[in-house]
Design a protein around this motif. Structure first.
Motif, PDB file in Angstrom:
ATOM      1  N   ALA A  50      -4.466  -7.541  14.631  1.00 44.69           N
ATOM      2  CA  ALA A  50      -5.412  -7.310  13.528  1.00 44.69           C
ATOM      3  C   ALA A  50      -5.390  -5.859  13.100  1.00 44.69           C
ATOM      4  CB  ALA A  50      -6.822  -7.712  13.965  1.00 44.69           C
ATOM      5  N   ALA A  51      -5.312  -4.955  14.066  1.00 39.63           N
ATOM      6  CA  ALA A  51      -5.271  -3.527  13.744  1.00 39.63           C
ATOM      7  C   ALA A  51      -4.008  -3.191  12.962  1.00 39.63           C
ATOM      8  CB  ALA A  51      -5.332  -2.696  15.034  1.00 39.63           C
ATOM      9  N   GLU A  52      -2.893  -3.794  13.366  1.00 39.58           N
ATOM     10  CA  GLU A  52      -1.636  -3.541  12.661  1.00 39.58           C
ATOM     11  C   GLU A  52      -1.696  -4.095  11.239  1.00 39.58           C
ATOM     12  OE1 GLU A  52       3.160  -4.429  13.135  1.00 39.58           O
ATOM     13  OE2 GLU A  52       1.769  -4.961  14.731  1.00 39.58           O
ATOM     14  N   ALA A  53      -2.302  -5.289  11.106  1.00 30.59           N
ATOM     15  CA  ALA A  53      -2.433  -5.887   9.776  1.00 30.59           C
ATOM     16  C   ALA A  53      -3.325  -5.041   8.879  1.00 30.59           C
ATOM     17  CB  ALA A  53      -3.005  -7.300   9.893  1.00 30.59           C
ATOM     18  N   ALA A  54      -4.394  -4.467   9.471  1.00 31.75           N
ATOM     19  CA  ALA A  54      -5.308  -3.639   8.680  1.00 31.75           C
ATOM     20  C   ALA A  54      -4.644  -2.343   8.242  1.00 31.75           C
ATOM     21  CB  ALA A  54      -6.562  -3.326   9.491  1.00 31.75           C
ATOM     22  N   SER A  55      -3.765  -1.805   9.104  1.00 35.22           N
ATOM     23  CA  SER A  55      -3.126  -0.534   8.773  1.00 35.22           C
ATOM     24  C   SER A  55      -2.067  -0.713   7.684  1.00 35.22           C
ATOM     25  CB  SER A  55      -2.494   0.092  10.017  1.00 35.22           C
ATOM     26  OG  SER A  55      -1.408  -0.697  10.460  1.00 35.22           O
ATOM     27  N   GLU A  56      -1.534  -1.931   7.551  1.00 32.72           N
ATOM     28  CA  GLU A  56      -0.569  -2.221   6.498  1.00 32.72           C
ATOM     29  C   GLU A  56      -1.076  -3.450   5.754  1.00 32.72           C
ATOM     30  OE1 GLU A  56       3.389  -2.507   7.920  1.00 32.72           O
ATOM     31  OE2 GLU A  56       3.445  -0.464   8.666  1.00 32.72           O
ATOM     32  N   LEU A  57      -2.112  -3.210   4.965  1.00 32.60           N
ATOM     33  CA  LEU A  57      -2.841  -4.309   4.346  1.00 32.60           C
ATOM     34  C   LEU A  57      -2.023  -5.054   3.311  1.00 32.60           C
ATOM     35  CD1 LEU A  57      -5.617  -5.669   4.289  1.00 32.60           C
ATOM     36  CD2 LEU A  57      -6.272  -4.095   2.490  1.00 32.60           C
ATOM     37  N   MET A  58      -1.351  -4.326   2.449  1.00 33.21           N
ATOM     38  CA  MET A  58      -0.601  -4.960   1.368  1.00 33.21           C
ATOM     39  C   MET A  58       0.741  -4.273   1.183  1.00 33.21           C
ATOM     40  SD  MET A  58      -3.352  -5.736  -1.654  1.00 33.21           S
ATOM     41  CE  MET A  58      -3.485  -3.996  -2.043  1.00 33.21           C
ATOM     42  N   LYS A  59       1.720  -5.070   0.825  1.00 33.05           N
ATOM     43  CA  LYS A  59       3.033  -4.511   0.511  1.00 33.05           C
ATOM     44  C   LYS A  59       3.612  -5.249  -0.682  1.00 33.05           C
ATOM     45  CE  LYS A  59       4.850  -2.564   4.804  1.00 33.05           C
ATOM     46  NZ  LYS A  59       5.959  -2.617   5.775  1.00 33.05           N
ATOM     47  N   GLY A  60       4.279  -4.495  -1.525  1.00 34.52           N
ATOM     48  CA  GLY A  60       4.999  -5.086  -2.639  1.00 34.52           C
ATOM     49  C   GLY A  60       6.426  -4.596  -2.628  1.00 34.52           C
ATOM     50  N   GLU A  61       7.169  -4.961  -3.645  1.00 36.20           N
ATOM     51  CA  GLU A  61       8.579  -4.584  -3.693  1.00 36.20           C
ATOM     52  C   GLU A  61       8.760  -3.075  -3.737  1.00 36.20           C
ATOM     53  OE1 GLU A  61      12.429  -5.344  -6.620  1.00 36.20           O
ATOM     54  OE2 GLU A  61      10.678  -6.655  -6.740  1.00 36.20           O
ATOM     55  N   ASN A  62       7.845  -2.376  -4.422  1.00 34.51           N
ATOM     56  CA  ASN A  62       8.017  -0.930  -4.596  1.00 34.51           C
ATOM     57  C   ASN A  62       6.786  -0.123  -4.182  1.00 34.51           C
ATOM     58  OD1 ASN A  62       6.579  -2.063  -6.728  1.00 34.51           O
ATOM     59  ND2 ASN A  62       7.236  -0.517  -8.203  1.00 34.51           N
ATOM     60  N   TYR A  63       5.946  -0.697  -3.303  1.00 31.34           N
ATOM     61  CA  TYR A  63       4.747   0.025  -2.871  1.00 31.34           C
ATOM     62  C   TYR A  63       4.188  -0.577  -1.579  1.00 31.34           C
ATOM     63  CZ  TYR A  63       1.785  -3.902  -4.128  1.00 31.34           C
ATOM     64  OH  TYR A  63       1.205  -5.152  -4.170  1.00 31.34           O
ATOM     65  N   GLU A  64       3.290   0.170  -0.974  1.00 34.20           N
ATOM     66  CA  GLU A  64       2.477  -0.369   0.119  1.00 34.20           C
ATOM     67  C   GLU A  64       1.100   0.288   0.072  1.00 34.20           C
ATOM     68  OE1 GLU A  64       4.433   0.419   3.813  1.00 34.20           O
ATOM     69  OE2 GLU A  64       3.589   2.430   3.976  1.00 34.20           O
ATOM     70  N   VAL A  65       0.107  -0.434   0.559  1.00 29.72           N
ATOM     71  CA  VAL A  65      -1.264   0.062   0.591  1.00 29.72           C
ATOM     72  C   VAL A  65      -1.740   0.077   2.037  1.00 29.72           C
ATOM     73  CG1 VAL A  65      -3.651  -0.329  -0.147  1.00 29.72           C
ATOM     74  CG2 VAL A  65      -1.772  -0.875  -1.698  1.00 29.72           C
ATOM     75  N   LYS A  66      -2.291   1.214   2.447  1.00 29.47           N
ATOM     76  CA  LYS A  66      -2.828   1.333   3.797  1.00 29.47           C
ATOM     77  C   LYS A  66      -4.292   1.750   3.762  1.00 29.47           C
ATOM     78  CE  LYS A  66       1.437   2.404   6.296  1.00 29.47           C
ATOM     79  NZ  LYS A  66       2.102   3.302   7.268  1.00 29.47           N
ATOM     80  N   VAL A  67      -5.050   1.249   4.726  1.00 31.84           N
ATOM     81  CA  VAL A  67      -6.442   1.669   4.884  1.00 31.84           C
ATOM     82  C   VAL A  67      -6.450   2.996   5.621  1.00 31.84           C
ATOM     83  CG1 VAL A  67      -8.685   1.104   5.885  1.00 31.84           C
ATOM     84  CG2 VAL A  67      -7.247  -0.718   4.960  1.00 31.84           C
TER      85      VAL A  67
END
Length: 221
Positions: A50-67
């Motif tokens: 869960a912690a790993e999923a939260a740290s890498e919440l979203m990913k796309g082809e040309n980006y990623e979003v982290k908390v």
């Protein structure tokens, strides 16, 4: 002698029964301990996942979003990626709908909005870019990103030179670097939390039942 012999035999039988009971109890204790250990390990693994999923919440082809801060009500997040080969970073607060009316109420029309929660959203371009359908040129750097909705269908995107601001309380249009038109569309699915994504050459944010976007291109093109 017979009663004495019988008594000895009875004691031997009792001792044997006690040994068997003790052995059975030890086996049960070991089994319970092993089961508890397995359960604890499973729970720990779930927490780690869960912690790993939260740290890498979203990913796309040309980006990623982290908390980057999950200890506040509207978590602070950061998107990193590229558009047209230009490095882009968006730092924003991610508020939740929480059964509230968003557009026209929590986000009022005809009023500058921080485009998120808490601190104003900040957007950083690693190189000079052209933004909006107007192709307005912005120098490389960090800007606060405000929006001004006239309605659900009509949005203005504002890039302000004062990057570090709390909300829009100290916003001054005299510090605007650029204003461009944004596009809005009904989202295919409701988003409980507001988030930014990169899609092709567009910056998009989605919240509740709406998606707002604007194009970005390299100024050198």
């Amino acid at each position: 002698m017979r009663p004495f012999t019988l008594l000895i035999a009875l004691f031997a039988l009792l001792f044997s029964a006690c040994e068997t009971t003790s052995s059975t109890a030890d086996s049960v204790t070991d089994a319970v301990t092993e089961t508890a250990t397995d359960a604890a390990n499973t729970a720990q693994n779930a927490i780690s996942d869960a912690a790993e999923a939260a740290s890498e919440l979203m990913k796309g082809e040309n980006y990623e979003v982290k908390v980057i801060d999950d200890k506040i009500k509207s978590p602070r997040k950061e998107l990193t990626g590229e558009i047209a080969g230009v490095p882009v970073t968006i730092n924003y607060g991610s508020p939740a709908v929480n059964d509230r009316v968003i557009y026209g109420d929590l986000v009022p029309y005809e009023k500058v909005w921080r485009t998120g929660a808490n601190e104003a959203t900040r957007i950083t371009f690693g190189e000079d870019v052209k933004v909006g359908t107007e192709g307005t040129v912005l120098k490389a750097g960090t800007y606060s990103l405000f929006t001004l909705p006239a309605s659900k269908e009509e949005w203005t995107i504002i890039f302000n030179k004062v990057a570090d601001q709390w909300g829009a309380y100290d916003y001054e249009d005299s510090s605007d670097a650029a204003r461009v038109s944004g596009s809005s569309a009904v989202a295919s699915a409701k988003a409980e939390r507001m988030d930014f994504v990169l899609a092709g050459n567009e910056v998009r944010f989605m919240w509740d039942d709406l998606m707002v976007s604007f194009p970005v291109d390299a100024a050198s093109k």
